[in-house]
Design an enzyme around this catalytic site. Structure first.
Site, PDB file in Angstrom:
ATOM      1  CG  ASP A 214      -1.421  -0.948   1.185  1.00 27.46           C
ATOM      2  OD1 ASP A 214      -1.954  -1.442   0.124  1.00 27.46           O
ATOM      3  OD2 ASP A 214      -2.452  -1.484   2.032  1.00 27.46           O
TER       4      ASP A 214
ATOM      5  CG  ASP B 199      -0.584  -4.298   3.254  1.00 28.96           C
ATOM      6  OD1 ASP B 199      -1.092  -3.605   2.609  1.00 28.96           O
ATOM      7  OD2 ASP B 199      -0.908  -5.714   3.492  1.00 28.96           O
TER       8      ASP B 199
ATOM      9  CE  LYS C  27      -4.232  -7.308   3.559  1.00 26.59           C
ATOM     10  NZ  LYS C  27      -5.309  -6.752   2.883  1.00 26.59           N
TER      11      LYS C  27
END
Length: 588
Positions: free
Chosen positions: A459, A472, A474
């Site tokens: 990301d 990353d 989430k």
DNA sequence: TCGGATGAAGGGTCTGGGTC
DNA sequence: TGACCCAGACCCTTCATCCG
């Protein structure tokens, strides 16, 4: 009673079409005659709709319901269409606004959302008034002037300019441009400071982050995708309002190039700056003499927009609270007096919440001067009519508001990052979450941070000269547990970065890291709203497989850490010390 | 790119059969 | 027979990006 939304306009941009929209309410206008004599007959699809509308036009009716104006989305079978391009025309504004494909495909009407947009625009600029009880619309005195003006005349221009100077979001944009007159601004820089910042429906991306992202991708297609598809809702509002102001000669638009290599340039985001005429206009509108100050047109319906997860009651509760604040400001000139007044009106707010609301009203476009404990509304506001009804916000919304307010009290973070407390739990807004997380690392932690996204890339990457982090994010509603495939994914990124093998990974995303970072100073990081118990295994597993250290950071700690760095209580260079393959606590 | 266009979300509303 | 209830289908409003 139906409560609608005005004041925030997405699609419309063409003043010619705005004028036609206003003329739909003026039986003497050319557009009304066109509708009566040809358009309704030829373009409205169903006989029943045609008859109903034609009858009204033949009687020279000048007040219409929302349904007659905006219509709905139905296909030829009179059902909600699977694809909206199959929708037929069933309202006056749909057939007043030609579609973009009118020339290529001969489609002579637009969809209900764009029709809604033009109606909102006309109402927001006070050319058309709304009757809440009857859900009907009719022309105002100002609207009649516009309708009667000659096309392209200076009188028409004057009316539009004056109307725009009464519309707070437009004066907000002008003021932002006037303040930074030495530097032109992108839609992101404007969007960051426009509207009810930090609420759903007002998302905005960080300018520096977007520019870095644009520079970081390799192909023209990827760059076009970012330029064309990535903008927050506020950034979109900023672009549209700036576009209107360009047409009214208050603002100029500039194209830009960014340097990405030796003698290599790519075209960047457009920027806007205020013209001399615009500066003069905003100075006059803000005139020191109260009598000359341009009045601001504000409706209750401008004061909050629908939030997906929030109930409508929450939206309308907030609208009423804001309306009361504006009305209260006329007579109460200290924070404590206003708090007391609001309490008396049934709204319990502490000072920090009130301060935050005042800041949002400023970014909405009202001039409120706050000096110490004294406050002054510098604008003369008209048009607010509060429904005679009380609204009860949803429990979940009260909880979130209190939580945000808690963070307001204990941190100095920009309001827009408090929205992370919400976004981090909403998988529908994962892109928002990625971009905002990368943004806070850049903005508040002072690190270099590049949002990557896209296939076969993490990301984002976060770094300085000393260390680099593979990011990353989430967004899970109930928290993030263990996901085997996502361990695989992270391990792949870690190996990508270790090996830096172009054959293995042609997109070379690791080039975004600083070249001088020591090889053993790379880490991995997951950011989520909340981690569940078994997430620990994910961290241990990732470390076991790659021998790289990293961790998980919950959004609460992301925020507290950002605040600690900004206050000088946390040295950002110590971040690697926290990477122990656990859920990280930066601030206890 | 500009100026809308589009699919989707999710709460609201309608429908029609069942129950009292 | 009609009032009321309930679940599921369908619809409306509104984004949040997306795109010709």
């Amino acid at each position: 009673m139906k409560f609608r939304t005005f004041g925030w306009v997405q699609n419309p941009s063409d003043f010619t079409k705005l004028k036609k929209t206003v003329q739909v309410f003026d039986p003497k206008s050319d557009q009304y005659k066109e509708l009566t004599n040809h358009i309704v007959k030829n373009v409205i699809y169903f006989n029943s709709d045609r008859k109903k509308l034609q009858k009204k036009l033949d009687k020279n009716v000048s007040e219409f319901t929302y349904e007659e104006l905006v219509g709905t989305s139905r296909n030829k079978k009179n059902k909600a269409p699977k694809y909206r391009k199959d929708a037929i025309a069933n309202s006056l504004l749909q057939v007043t606004i030609l579609s973009q494909s009118s020339k290529t495909k001969g489609k002579l009407y637009t969809d209900n959302w764009t029709a809604d947009g033009f109606l909102r625009w006309a109402v927001s600029l006070n050319f058309v008034s709304y009757n809440r009880e009857k859900d009907t619309f009719k022309i105002t005195e100002l609207g009649k002037k516009l309708s009667n003006s000659d096309d392209g005349s200076s009188q028409e221009m004057n009316i539009l300019q004056e109307a725009m100077l009464s519309y707070p979001p437009a004066t907000r944009v002008l003021s932002l441009l006037a303040t930074s007159s030495k530097q032109s601004l992108t839609k992101f820089a404007i969007g960051n400071n426009l509207g009810f910042v930090g609420e759903k429906g007002f998302t905005s991306y960080d300018e520096g982050l977007m520019i870095d992202w644009l520079k970081s991708v390799a192909t023209k297609e990827e760059r076009n995708n970012i330029r064309r598809n990535i903008e927050g809702t506020s950034d979109k509002y900023a672009r549209m309002i700036s576009g209107w102001l360009v047409k009214l000669k208050f603002v100029e638009k500039h194209t830009n190039k960014y340097k990405v290599g030796i003698n290599e340039y790519i075209s960047g985001f457009q920027t806007y700056s205020i013209t001399a005429k615009g500066l003069h206009a905003i100075n006059q509108a803000n005139g020191l003499s109260k009598n000359k100050t341009k009045k601001k047109f504000v409706m209750w319906e401008f004061l909050a927009i629908s939030n997906k997860q929030d109930s409508e009651q929450t939206r309308d509760f907030i609208r009423t609270r804001r309306a009361k604040i504006i009305l209260g400001l006329k007579h109460h000139h200290t924070i404590s007096a206003l708090v007391n007044y609001l309490k008396h009106e049934g709204f319990n707010m502490d000072e920090s919440m009130l301060n935050s609301e005042l800041k949002k009203l400023i970014s909405f476009g009202l001039r409120i001067k706050i000096v110490g404990k004294t406050i002054k509304l510098q604008d003369n506001v008209f048009g607010i009519c509060i429904p005679d009804q009380s609204f009860v916000p949803a429990n979940a919304d009260i909880y979130l508001e209190n939580m945000k307010n808690h963070y307001r009290k204990i941190t100095n973070l920009p309001e827009r990052y408090l929205e992370l407390l919400d976004v981090a739990f909403d998988h529908n807004r994962h892109q928002d979450f990625e971009i905002m997380t990368a943004g806070i690392f850049k903005d508040c932690y002072g690190l270099s941070s590049i949002h990557l996204g896209g296939q076969n890339k993490p990301d984002g990457v976060i770094y300085n000269n000393n260390f680099g982090i593979i990011l990353d994010t989430k967004a899970y509603e109930k928290g993030y547990g263990m996901h085997i495939d996502q361990i695989d994914e992270m391990c792949r990124y870690i190996y990508d970065n270790k090996q830096r093998d172009i054959v293995r990974q042609p997109n070379e995303w690791w080039n975004n890291f600083d070249k001088n970072i020591p090889k053993d100073q790379f880490y991995y990081l997951w950011v989520s709203g909340k981690f569940l118990k078994n997430f620990d295994k994910q961290l241990k597993n990732t470390h076991y497989r790659t021998n790289i250290n990293g961790g998980g950071l919950e959004v609460s700690q992301l925020l507290l850490g950002a605040d600690a760095v900004m206050k000088g209580n946390l040295d950002v260079n110590t971040l690697p010390n926290y990477m122990k393959n656990n859920v990280i606590k930066l601030v206890i």
